[in-house]
Design a protein around this motif. Structure first.
Motif, short mmCIF file in Angstrom:
data_model
loop_
_atom_site.label_atom_id
_atom_site.label_comp_id
_atom_site.label_asym_id
_atom_site.label_seq_id
_atom_site.Cartn_x
_atom_site.Cartn_y
_atom_site.Cartn_z
N SER A 136 9.04 66.31 -45.26
CA SER A 136 8.12 67.30 -45.12
C SER A 136 6.88 66.70 -44.68
O SER A 136 6.03 67.22 -44.20
N HIS A 187 -1.58 61.77 -46.93
CA HIS A 187 -2.23 62.96 -46.54
C HIS A 187 -3.57 62.42 -45.75
O HIS A 187 -3.94 62.65 -44.61
N SER A 201 13.28 65.98 -51.03
CA SER A 201 13.26 64.63 -51.31
C SER A 201 13.60 63.96 -52.55
O SER A 201 14.23 63.01 -52.72
N1 PLP Z 1 3.98 65.38 -50.40
C1 PLP Z 1 3.43 64.60 -51.44
C2 PLP Z 1 2.44 65.21 -52.23
C3 PLP Z 1 4.01 63.41 -51.96
O1 PLP Z 1 3.72 62.71 -53.22
C4 PLP Z 1 5.31 62.86 -51.04
C5 PLP Z 1 5.86 61.69 -51.54
O2 PLP Z 1 5.44 61.12 -52.60
C6 PLP Z 1 5.44 63.56 -50.16
C7 PLP Z 1 4.69 64.64 -49.56
C8 PLP Z 1 6.55 63.07 -49.17
O3 PLP Z 1 7.58 64.21 -49.00
P1 PLP Z 1 8.91 63.90 -47.75
O4 PLP Z 1 9.59 62.96 -48.52
O5 PLP Z 1 9.44 65.15 -47.75
O6 PLP Z 1 8.30 63.63 -46.60
#
Ligand code: PLP
Length: 425
Positions: free
Chosen positions: A100, A141, A256
């Protein structure tokens, strides 16, 4: 341990004792890591059925041979699962690859370079693009914003989500604020669950913000309850529909930390306008996602109920680790002001605040004794915590005994750093 009332003599005595305790930890040659929110191998084992689950059957529910090219926005059965996870109609879902975060990066790229409403709407047309970042927050982020040269403005986090008075005041005053990061359920790292009132106010930001404003609604922990009686999350999509702001929110989630962290499936939910623009760019970048993996996931999780049952198995593994963390913190700091923390009912983290000015010292001390913590400052934009006090604890990977040991070192480091500071004052 009340540092406020202690004499110099008492402080020196505590320092000597704590130094002794600290030296004892150092001689143990520990190598413990509570840095990143990853599933443990026991958690990953819960999804080992994925391997071979297709047993030679490669057709999806609509007859697509998933081994071949195509299907840019994903398989229908996985769109349905994404729709159930994010509480939106199936046609609002795009099913992506394994991450994501990648979808968020691509969504940012769309907004910045290409625009969601034609090239004129691209943020790069402006001199200065700003984003609101509730803090403490997720370092990746902030890294995305930094990479695009987007200026980050911090807003504080309350118990029910970002401080919306602050958010609305900033947005009304400055149309160059083009977006905001939100992790609405079990926020990384505070574990905050946004209240319905906060979510409705976020859904209405599109009415007062400058053109092209987008909330990045990262619902990474929407499924990650530690207990069966989990707090409910109001649907931002419903509020957006009610207030005519559907284009102002982009939602994300993934499996994930449900199946395999590096080989899951990611989802994006968006308005028809946003999806059309996003897909136009995606069609240049890709002939289609990994549908074989999507079908594997659809077989393992045929519906939301199976997904939720699976998550309770994760919770059984995670709960004791969180309990150890919270017990150690309560025991050490429950009756003094050396630290403050939030106990989340889900997610992957415990957020801890030392007295101002001590987070870096605590992280360094813990490292000296063989316990790796997320670098101090990582939970703030530009890696800079103005109070130098926030530390993110991620207890999912080590065994329960190792989390306990790591927490004993952590507690000792916090106490030692606090006494050092009091002595120096
Ligand atoms: N969003 C947040 C708030 C997370 O804490 C994490 C991973 O720690 C992710 C996204 C990562 O997501 P993905 O593995 O789907 O890229």
């Amino acid at each position: 341990m009340d540092l406020n009332q202690a004499s110099q003599e008492q402080l020196q005595q505590w320092q000597t004792q704590l130094q002794q305790e600290f030296e004892n930890f150092k001689t143990q040659g520990l190598q413990l890591d509570i840095t990143r929110g990853k599933p443990s191998s026991e958690q990953l084992d819960l999804s080992n059925q994925l391997d071979g689950i297709l047993a030679g059957h490669y057709n999806s529910s609509n007859g697509t041979d998933v081994r071949n090219y195509g299907g840019l926005d994903g398989l229908p059965e996985m769109k349905q699962l994404g729709a159930d996870i994010l509480s939106v109609p199936q046609e609002r879902i795009l099913v992506g690859g394994n991450s994501s975060l990648t979808l968020m990066f691509q969504a940012m790229m769309q907004a910045y370079f290409f625009g969601y409403a034609g090239p004129e709407s691209a943020w790069q047309q402006q001199d200065n693009v700003k984003f609101l970042c509730p803090v403490p927050g997720y370092d990746r982020h902030f890294a995305i914003c930094e990479h695009f040269g987007i200026e980050m403005l911090t807003v504080s986090m309350n118990e029910d989500g970002p401080d919306m008075d602050q958010v609305e005041t900033l947005i009304k005053a400055d149309p160059s604020i083009k977006g905001m990061w939100c992790v609405p359920k079990y926020s990384n790292p505070t574990g905050t669950v946004y209240s319905a009132a906060t979510i409705e106010r976020i859904a209405k930001l599109g009415q007062i913000a400058g053109e092209g404003f987008r909330v990045f609604w990262d619902n990474a922990y929407v499924l990650h309850d530690l207990n069966a009686n989990a707090p409910a999350l109001a649907s931002i999509a419903d509020y957006c529909q009610q207030h005519g702001t559907e284009d102002s929110v982009l939602q994300f989630a993934s499996t994930s930390k449900v199946s395999f962290a590096g080989a899951g499936v990611a989802f994006m939910a968006a308005s028809p306008n946003n999806l059309a623009a996003f897909k136009q760019t995606l069609s240049i970048a890709s002939i289609g996602p990994d549908k074989v993996n999507q079908l594997r996931h659809a077989k393992l999780f045929p519906d939301l109920a199976s997904l939720k049952a699976h998550m309770m198995k994760h919770a059984d593994l995670l709960r004791p680790r969180f309990e150890v963390v919270l017990n150690r913190l309560e025991e050490a700091f429950g009756d003094n002001d050396l630290g403050q923390w939030q106990s989340a009912a889900g997610g992957y983290f415990v957020s801890f605040d030392t007295r101002p000015g001590l987070a870096k010292r605590v992280v360094d001390l813990a490292a000296e004794a063989g316990v790796k913590l997320t670098p101090a400052g990582a939970t703030y934009p530009y890696g800079s915590d103005p109070q130098n006090s926030n530390i993110r604890i991620a207890p999912s990977v080590p065994t329960v005994d190792d989390v306990d040991l790591a927490m004993q070192v952590f507690v000792c480091a916090v106490k030692l750093a606090s006494v050092e500071q009091a002595l120096a004052a």
